[in-house]
Design an enzyme around this catalytic site. Sequence first.
Site, short mmCIF file in Angstrom:
data_model
loop_
_atom_site.label_atom_id
_atom_site.label_comp_id
_atom_site.label_asym_id
_atom_site.label_seq_id
_atom_site.Cartn_x
_atom_site.Cartn_y
_atom_site.Cartn_z
N CYS A 81 0.86 -0.99 -0.13
CA CYS A 81 -0.23 0.20 -0.10
C CYS A 81 0.76 1.32 0.06
O CYS A 81 1.67 1.41 -1.01
CB CYS A 81 -0.94 0.01 1.23
SG CYS A 81 -2.39 1.01 1.02
N HIS A 116 -3.67 -4.97 0.51
CA HIS A 116 -3.45 -5.70 1.72
C HIS A 116 -3.30 -7.08 2.02
O HIS A 116 -4.29 -7.68 2.38
CB HIS A 116 -4.20 -4.76 2.93
CG HIS A 116 -3.59 -3.51 3.13
ND1 HIS A 116 -2.85 -3.11 3.90
CD2 HIS A 116 -4.39 -2.32 2.49
CE1 HIS A 116 -2.74 -1.68 3.96
NE2 HIS A 116 -3.75 -1.15 2.90
N GLU A 166 -2.04 -9.10 3.85
CA GLU A 166 -2.04 -9.47 5.24
C GLU A 166 -3.27 -9.67 5.81
O GLU A 166 -3.53 -9.91 6.86
CB GLU A 166 -0.93 -8.64 5.95
CG GLU A 166 -1.63 -7.11 6.55
CD GLU A 166 -1.77 -6.18 5.31
OE1 GLU A 166 -1.06 -6.54 4.18
OE2 GLU A 166 -1.96 -5.11 5.61
#
Length: 234
Positions: A108, A211, A213
Amino acid sequence: MKKPLIGISAVTAFNDRLHAQRVTYPQAVWAAGGEAILLPCNPDKSNVPQLVSMLDGLLVPGGADVTPELYGEEKMDVCGSTFRFEDEYDMELIKEAVKQGKPILAICRGMQIMNVLYGGTLYQDIPTQYETTQNHSMFEDGAENLHTVNLEEDSHLARILGAYKDVKVNTSHHQAVKDLAEGFRLTGRAPDGIPEAMENRDGSIICMQWHPERMQDMEMYRNLFIDFVNRCNK
Ligand SMILES: [Mn+2]
């Protein structure tokens, strides 16, 4: 066995009284077999070489907007809060990690700061500066807050994910890469053309606008972190 130590840079909050980061980053690193350490933004950057020498890899995470002056633009009203010393700290960490040959995963804002560091520019605000019907800045995760990305089939990222066409990504950004930095290849775009992934030639720097994660329920994104932690293990 010693676990690879991944440094994750912090973002500042509460008028610089808190340096923190979302727990999903270390969680993804832990799940992939690594150890994580948070790096608070020290305005004094002189110790960055020692700090980076203690790490096996660097994760440059999401956060605030990048200071437009750093890519030669005046800040527009639509640009969000910026913290120049935080930008400069991240850039110093990246430069040093590159110098010491440590793998980097940039997510990001991490992709944006990477692009700016090496001479690229950003859209300060996608809705204002880019013709699209896609809402890229959906803060909450969820099945409805996704779009797809098409990756270059022969990119490192496509190889790591084992996919390149219509790859599912979340989207919580209102800025994006405009002019690509030298030394990087644009490896993924959203259907509306917004740059969503880039990497360097040898794949030691992998960047994405979404993202992963926060999508660890998907095997390909668990594999991304496993690949990163494994590459840091040397
Ligand atoms: Mn997006």
